[in-house]
Write an enzyme that holds these catalytic residues in place. Structure first.
Site, PDB file in Angstrom:
ATOM      1  N   THR A   8      37.240   1.401 -35.828  1.00 28.71           N
ATOM      2  CA  THR A   8      37.399   2.428 -34.801  1.00 28.71           C
ATOM      3  C   THR A   8      36.859   1.878 -33.474  1.00 28.71           C
ATOM      4  O   THR A   8      35.970   1.040 -33.444  1.00 28.71           O
ATOM      5  CB  THR A   8      36.653   3.725 -35.165  1.00 28.71           C
ATOM      6  OG1 THR A   8      35.236   3.528 -35.088  1.00 28.71           O
ATOM      7  CG2 THR A   8      37.018   4.190 -36.572  1.00 28.71           C
ATOM      8  N   GLY A   9      37.431   2.371 -32.387  1.00 27.63           N
ATOM      9  CA  GLY A   9      37.022   1.882 -31.076  1.00 27.63           C
ATOM     10  C   GLY A   9      37.316   0.406 -30.911  1.00 27.63           C
ATOM     11  O   GLY A   9      36.488  -0.356 -30.405  1.00 27.63           O
ATOM     12  N   ALA A  10      38.521  -0.009 -31.319  1.00 27.62           N
ATOM     13  CA  ALA A  10      38.838  -1.441 -31.420  1.00 27.62           C
ATOM     14  C   ALA A  10      39.585  -2.002 -30.220  1.00 27.62           C
ATOM     15  O   ALA A  10      39.939  -3.173 -30.214  1.00 27.62           O
ATOM     16  CB  ALA A  10      39.670  -1.689 -32.679  1.00 27.62           C
ATOM     17  N   SER A  12      38.609  -2.486 -27.059  1.00 30.77           N
ATOM     18  CA  SER A  12      37.845  -3.208 -26.038  1.00 30.77           C
ATOM     19  C   SER A  12      36.422  -3.459 -26.543  1.00 30.77           C
ATOM     20  O   SER A  12      36.043  -3.009 -27.625  1.00 30.77           O
ATOM     21  CB  SER A  12      37.795  -2.410 -24.722  1.00 30.77           C
ATOM     22  OG  SER A  12      37.107  -1.183 -24.913  1.00 30.77           O
ATOM     23  N   ILE A  14      32.921  -4.457 -28.030  1.00 28.77           N
ATOM     24  CA  ILE A  14      32.448  -4.996 -29.298  1.00 28.77           C
ATOM     25  C   ILE A  14      33.516  -4.864 -30.385  1.00 28.77           C
ATOM     26  O   ILE A  14      33.693  -5.763 -31.205  1.00 28.77           O
ATOM     27  CB  ILE A  14      31.153  -4.276 -29.736  1.00 28.77           C
ATOM     28  CG1 ILE A  14      30.032  -4.574 -28.732  1.00 28.77           C
ATOM     29  CG2 ILE A  14      30.734  -4.701 -31.137  1.00 28.77           C
ATOM     30  CD1 ILE A  14      28.805  -3.715 -28.913  1.00 28.77           C
ATOM     31  N   GLY A  15      34.255  -3.751 -30.383  1.00 31.50           N
ATOM     32  CA  GLY A  15      35.281  -3.553 -31.397  1.00 31.50           C
ATOM     33  C   GLY A  15      36.372  -4.610 -31.348  1.00 31.50           C
ATOM     34  O   GLY A  15      36.765  -5.164 -32.372  1.00 31.50           O
ATOM     35  N   SER A 171      22.311   1.575 -32.480  1.00 30.47           N
ATOM     36  CA  SER A 171      21.744   1.163 -31.196  1.00 30.47           C
ATOM     37  C   SER A 171      20.232   1.084 -31.299  1.00 30.47           C
ATOM     38  O   SER A 171      19.618   1.737 -32.141  1.00 30.47           O
ATOM     39  CB  SER A 171      22.139   2.178 -30.114  1.00 30.47           C
ATOM     40  OG  SER A 171      21.450   1.955 -28.907  1.00 30.47           O
ATOM     41  N   TYR A 193      23.058  10.955 -27.087  1.00 30.66           N
ATOM     42  CA  TYR A 193      23.449   9.623 -27.571  1.00 30.66           C
ATOM     43  C   TYR A 193      22.388   9.072 -28.521  1.00 30.66           C
ATOM     44  O   TYR A 193      22.702   8.628 -29.624  1.00 30.66           O
ATOM     45  CB  TYR A 193      23.643   8.670 -26.396  1.00 30.66           C
ATOM     46  CG  TYR A 193      24.075   7.282 -26.801  1.00 30.66           C
ATOM     47  CD1 TYR A 193      25.407   7.011 -27.103  1.00 30.66           C
ATOM     48  CD2 TYR A 193      23.154   6.239 -26.908  1.00 30.66           C
ATOM     49  CE1 TYR A 193      25.818   5.744 -27.491  1.00 30.66           C
ATOM     50  CE2 TYR A 193      23.552   4.957 -27.289  1.00 30.66           C
ATOM     51  CZ  TYR A 193      24.881   4.714 -27.582  1.00 30.66           C
ATOM     52  OH  TYR A 193      25.272   3.454 -27.968  1.00 30.66           O
TER      53      TYR A 193
END
Length: 345
Positions: A8-10, A12, A14-15, A171, A193
Site C-alpha cells: 500500500t502507498g506504493a 512514491s 518508501i513504498g 515511525s 499521527y
C-alpha cells in the site's frame, strides 16, 4: 511458485523504493501496487517496468481511509490471487502539520537536535478531520483501514500450510504518551499521527498472538528520518533549503538519518529475506545508515504490552462490526429506495 506481494502507498517515496528493491531481489515475484491516486500509480508502474521490463506489476485502486474502498479492493484481490505472501502496510498520512517554529530553531542548535528530528517530540501537531465513514482521518488511514484490509484478506493470508507476512511501516514518532486506549481514534488529542503509529505497534503484537498459529506473522519497521512528500509537507520549502545541508552533516554522526527513500526501505527489504519464525514480535526493525553510507537493519524493543495490545485488538474488532452493520443498513436503505423508484415508474 512466484511470490505475491501487495504494497500500500506504493506510488512514491518508501513504498516505490521498496518495490524497486524487491524486484531487484526477485524479478519473478508478482507485485501489486495498491494506491489511491491512479495516475501516480500508472507512473510508478511505468518506472518499475522501465528498469524491469519482464516484471509482473499489477495495479489496485485502494484508499485505505475509506471503508468502502478497502472492501472493494479486497474483493478484487481475492478474485485475482489465490494466495498472498507479503502484505506491506506502508500507506500513511500526516494532514495539516503544525510545527512549533520557536522550539524547532531552539532544538536545531542544541544537543537534542538528533532526537528532535527523529521523534518530533514537543514539536509537531496535526489537525485531523472526519472521513465520510465518521472516523478520524489519520486513524482510518494509518491504522483501521489496514486492519480491515487484513481481516478481509485472511482467506489468502491464513491458508493451511502457507506462511504469510504483514509488515507495518511505523515511525520513531510512535510514542506511548500520545496514545490513549479510551480514545483510540485520538479525537481529543493533537498528535493523531504519533497515536496511530503507536497503535500499529500494539496491533502488530496482537496479530502475532492471534494469527501465528494460522501461518500469519506481523512485523514493524521504522524507516528512520526520510525525505518524502510527507516529510516535505511539514515545513515550508525555503526552510528545507536551509536545513538540508545541516541534516546531511548531522548524518555523519547518527545512523537514524536515512534521508533517501531507498535507504528508508532497508528494513522492509531485509524482512523480505528473513524467516518469520526467527523474528522478535516485540521488536521494531529500524532502517539505519552509517556515516559512510552503509545501510543495515537493527531490531529495537518496542514499548508495548500484551494487555494493552489485546484491548486495542478487541476495540478494533468491535468497531469493525459496527461499521459493517452501518454499511449493511445503508445498503438496505439504498435498495429500498431503488425499489420505490422502480415501483412508481
Amino acid at each position: 511458485m512466484e511470490k505475491v506481494v501487495l504494497v500500500t502507498g506504493a506510488n512514491s517515496g518508501i513504498g516505490l523504493a521498496l518495490c524497486e528493491r524487491l524486484l531487484n531481489e526477485d524479478s519473478q515475484l508478482r507485485l501489486c501496487l495498491a494506491c489511491r491516486n491512479t495516475q501516480r500509480a500508472l507512473a510508478a508502474r511505468a518506472a518499475l517496468l522501465t528498469s524491469h521490463p519482464d516484471a509482473h506489476v499489477d495495479l489496485l485502486h485502494l484508499d485505505v481511509g475509506s471503508v468502502r474502498s478497502v472492501l472493494t479492493a479486497a474483493q478484487e484481490v481475492k478474485a485475482k490471487y489465490t494466495r498472498l505472501d507479503y502484505l506491506y502496510l506502508n500507506a500513511g498520512i500526516m494532514p495539516n502539520p503544525h510545527v512549533d517554529i520557536k522550539a524547532f530553531f531552539s532544538g536545531l542548535f542544541s544537543r537534542n537536535v538528533i532526537n528532535m528530528f527523529a521523534t518530533a517530540e514537543g514539536l509537531l501537531t496535526q489537525e485531523d478531520h472526519l472521513t465520510s465513514d465518521g472516523l478520524q482521518e489519520v486513524f482510518a488511514t494509518n491504522l483501521f483501514g489496514h486492519f480491515l484490509l487484513i481481516r478481509e484478506l485472511e482467506p489468502l493470508l491464513c491458508r493451511a500450510g502457507h506462511i504469510s507476512r504483514v509488515v507495518w511501516t511505523s515511525s520513531s514518532n510512535a510514542r506511548r504518551s500520545a496514545f490513549n486506549i479510551d480514545d483510540i481514534q485520538h479525537r481529543r488529542g493533537t498528535e493523531p499521527y504519533s497515536s496511530s503509529k503507536f497503535a500499529s505497534d500494539l496491533l502488530s503484537l496482537a496479530l502475532n498472538r492471534h494469527k501465528n498459529s494460522q501461518g500469519l506473522f506481523s512485523s514493524v519497521i521504522c524507516p528512520g528520518l526520510v525525505m518524502t512528500n510527507l516529510t516535505y509537507g511539514i515545513l515550508p520549502s525555503f526552510l528545507w533549503t536551509i536545513i538540508m545541508p545541516i541534516m546531511w552533516f548531522i548524518r555523519i554522526f547518527t545512523n537514524t538519518f536515512t534521508l533517501t527513500p531507498y535507504n528508508g526501505a532497508e528494513a522492509l527489504h531485509w524482512l523480505f529475506l528473513q524467516k518469520p519464525e526467527s523474528l522478535d514480535p516485540r521488536a521494531k526493525y529500524h532502517s539505519l545508515t552509517s556515516g559512510l553510507g552503509t545501510n543495515y537493519t537493527q531490531p529495537r524493543q518496542m514499548d508495548v504490552e500484551d494487555g494493552l495490545s489485546e484491548c486495542l485488538y478487541v476495540k478494533l474488532v468491535e468497531l469493525e462490526k459496527a461499521i459493517r452493520r452501518k454499511l449493511s443498513a445503508e445498503n438496505a436503505d439504498m435498495e429500498a429506495h431503488r425499489k420505490y423508484l422502480n415501483d412508481i415508474e
